[in-house]
Design a protein around this motif. Structure first.
Motif, PDB file in Angstrom:
ATOM      1  N   ASN A 132      39.133  49.825   7.696  1.00  0.00           N
ATOM      2  CA  ASN A 132      38.665  49.486   6.341  1.00  0.00           C
ATOM      3  C   ASN A 132      37.913  50.671   5.751  1.00  0.00           C
ATOM      4  N   SER A 135      36.724  54.997   0.160  1.00  0.00           N
ATOM      5  CA  SER A 135      37.445  55.980  -0.645  1.00  0.00           C
ATOM      6  C   SER A 135      37.100  57.401  -0.215  1.00  0.00           C
ATOM      7  N   ARG A 161      45.820  51.248  10.041  1.00  0.00           N
ATOM      8  CA  ARG A 161      45.448  51.300   8.625  1.00  0.00           C
ATOM      9  C   ARG A 161      44.265  52.258   8.441  1.00  0.00           C
ATOM     10  N   LYS A 337      42.497  39.543  -5.795  1.00  0.00           N
ATOM     11  CA  LYS A 337      42.903  40.547  -4.812  1.00  0.00           C
ATOM     12  C   LYS A 337      42.392  41.927  -5.197  1.00  0.00           C
ATOM     13  N   LEU A 338      42.478  42.251  -6.488  1.00  0.00           N
ATOM     14  CA  LEU A 338      42.010  43.558  -6.948  1.00  0.00           C
ATOM     15  C   LEU A 338      40.509  43.689  -6.742  1.00  0.00           C
ATOM     16  N   GLN A 341      39.906  44.446  -3.141  1.00  0.00           N
ATOM     17  CA  GLN A 341      40.297  45.807  -2.805  1.00  0.00           C
ATOM     18  C   GLN A 341      39.246  46.821  -3.262  1.00  0.00           C
ATOM     19  N   LYS A 344      36.231  46.647  -0.989  1.00  0.00           N
ATOM     20  CA  LYS A 344      36.535  47.239   0.314  1.00  0.00           C
ATOM     21  C   LYS A 344      36.438  48.763   0.272  1.00  0.00           C
ATOM     22  N   GLN A 345      36.829  49.364  -0.844  1.00  0.00           N
ATOM     23  CA  GLN A 345      36.837  50.819  -0.965  1.00  0.00           C
ATOM     24  C   GLN A 345      35.450  51.404  -1.154  1.00  0.00           C
ATOM     25  N   LEU A 360      43.254  53.266  -5.035  1.00  0.00           N
ATOM     26  CA  LEU A 360      43.773  51.903  -5.163  1.00  0.00           C
ATOM     27  C   LEU A 360      45.250  51.901  -5.540  1.00  0.00           C
ATOM     28  N   ARG A 398      33.314  42.257   2.497  1.00  0.00           N
ATOM     29  CA  ARG A 398      34.345  42.935   3.252  1.00  0.00           C
ATOM     30  C   ARG A 398      34.665  42.251   4.572  1.00  0.00           C
TER      31      ARG A 398
END
Length: 399
Positions: A132, A135, A161, A337-338, A341, A344-345, A360, A398
């Motif tokens: 995870n 960025s 990942r 979902k966005l 995401q 998470k970044q 993204l 997260r």
């Protein structure tokens, strides 16, 4: 018990016939025979065939009744499956077997390889880190992979990942090797199927010591990690939690006598805590590829390029070339979902909004309103200069 007869100074004799290769596979695939036991039995009995004949008696002496070694049919089926997938069997002691890996105490007796076996003879540096990843972590992985690739090193990682994926992607053209936790033909995670195919197409390799078709389980990853570090001349940890597989790789690397380096991170970001611990305990701090190359002055394979520092691209330049399109209608599910995401970044370390948009892979017209929503919810905070950070309590999202 370690088998010192099979040290780097006295390498094992590899199988010379197809029957010998079948025997090696049968011995290694037999019940309760791990790597250490394989080498001990081979040392005591001389050949894999002789070890197989002695195995039932060895098992009885250990209190195991009605012991049968791995049937020949099972191994022949594995070899047939390997041929169908284009996998080649490389045994320790053969010319194609990686030199660095052969030197570790628990070197795998054999590897299944899909791709160019010549890739295994080139110098490698391991890049590992969080799944995870933030960025900034992903950007650092790409930068390091590019720098080290230009200097003549291949990147070895685990195809996971996050950091692994970024490292493999950036090093496709300069060379990369992926070590699989399951069978070499089992592409995990499935989202990296295209990446695995590209690694092979670009002259890299996928490798595994596990049987063909084996689905990876939790216990397979630590054993996979020893191969990642064993292949490399140095291990760089880009992001890692205090308790993570990446730290296991780092500790294994130290046991193997490898150089361990780590990228520092924000003290409040859990994804950087493992790296900060490594640096506190003596690992070399990494800012760019030059820091890694300086630890390996005697084995440079190419002249070091003039590596740039870790500099932020001006925000205005990137914003000016972003497409200005209206946001399309999105379902509540897609919007949620966005949001996840984005959370998470982000982390405590500031990230430029344009960099977040690139990571993204989403249109700026969709990310901007999502950021506004998260800012109003108190989950994201804007900093001067167009930077973003995660509000500390939002880190729970997260998990």
């Amino acid at each position: 018990m370690r088998d010192h007869s099979y040290s780097s100074t006295h390498p094992p004799l590899p199988p010379t016939t197809e029957d010998d290769r079948v025997s090696w596979l049968r011995l290694l695939r037999s019940r309760r025979v791990g790597v250490a036991t394989f080498w001990r039995l081979l040392s005591e009995h001389g050949t894999a065939q002789a070890a197989l004949q002695a195995l039932p008696e060895v098992a009885r002496a250990a209190g195991v009744q009605k012991y049968d070694s791995c049937p020949e049919g099972v191994v022949l089926a594995e070899m047939k499956a390997a041929r169908a997938r284009g996998a080649r069997l490389v045994c320790r002691g053969e010319a194609a077997y990686p030199t660095e890996l052969a030197e570790i105490d628990d070197a795998p007796p054999l590897l299944w390889v899909i791709g160019d076996t010549a890739a295994l003879s080139r110098p490698m540096i391991a890049l590992v880190g969080a799944r995870n990843a933030s960025s900034l972590g992903l950007r650092m992985a790409r930068s390091l992979s590019a720098d080290l690739g230009q200097a003549g090193y291949q990147i070895v990682s685990g195809l996971a990942r996050g950091i692994d994926t970024a490292a493999h992607l950036e090093s496709l053209d300069t060379g990369t090797v992926a070590v699989m936790a399951g069978g070499v033909d089992v592409l995990y995670p499935s989202e990296n199927t295209r990446l695995a195919e590209d690694i092979v197409a670009k002259g890299g390799a996928l490798i595994s010591e596990q049987p063909m078709g084996l689905q990876p389980m939790a216990r397979h990853f630590p054993t996979r990690n020893r191969i990642v570090s064993g292949l490399a001349r140095a291990v760089v940890v880009v992001e890692a939690a205090a308790k993570s597989g990446s730290l296991i790789t780092a500790r294994t690397a130290l046991d193997q006598g490898r150089e361990v380096l780590a990228v520092p991170g924000h003290p409040m970001d859990a994804r950087a805590s493992g790296c900060n611990i490594l640096i506190r305990d003596g690992a070399r701090l990494v800012r760019n590829g030059a820091d890694v190359l300086e630890t390996l002055p005697d084995i440079q394979t190419a002249a070091q390029p003039d590596l740039p520092g870790f500099e932020e691209e001006p925000l205005e330049d990137v914003v000016a070339r972003l497409p200005q399109t209206p946001a399309p209608k999105r379902s509540l599910r897609d919007t949620a979902k966005l949001h996840l995401q984005i959370l998470k970044q982000l982390g405590p370390s500031p990230v430029a909004e344009d960099q977040l948009i690139r990571d993204l892979g989403a249109p700026s017209g969709e990310v901007a309103p999502a950021l506004t929503d998260l800012e109003l919810e108190g989950r994201v905070q804007r900093k001067p200069g167009g930077f973003l950070t995660l509000v500390p309590d939002a880190g729970e999202t997260r998990h």
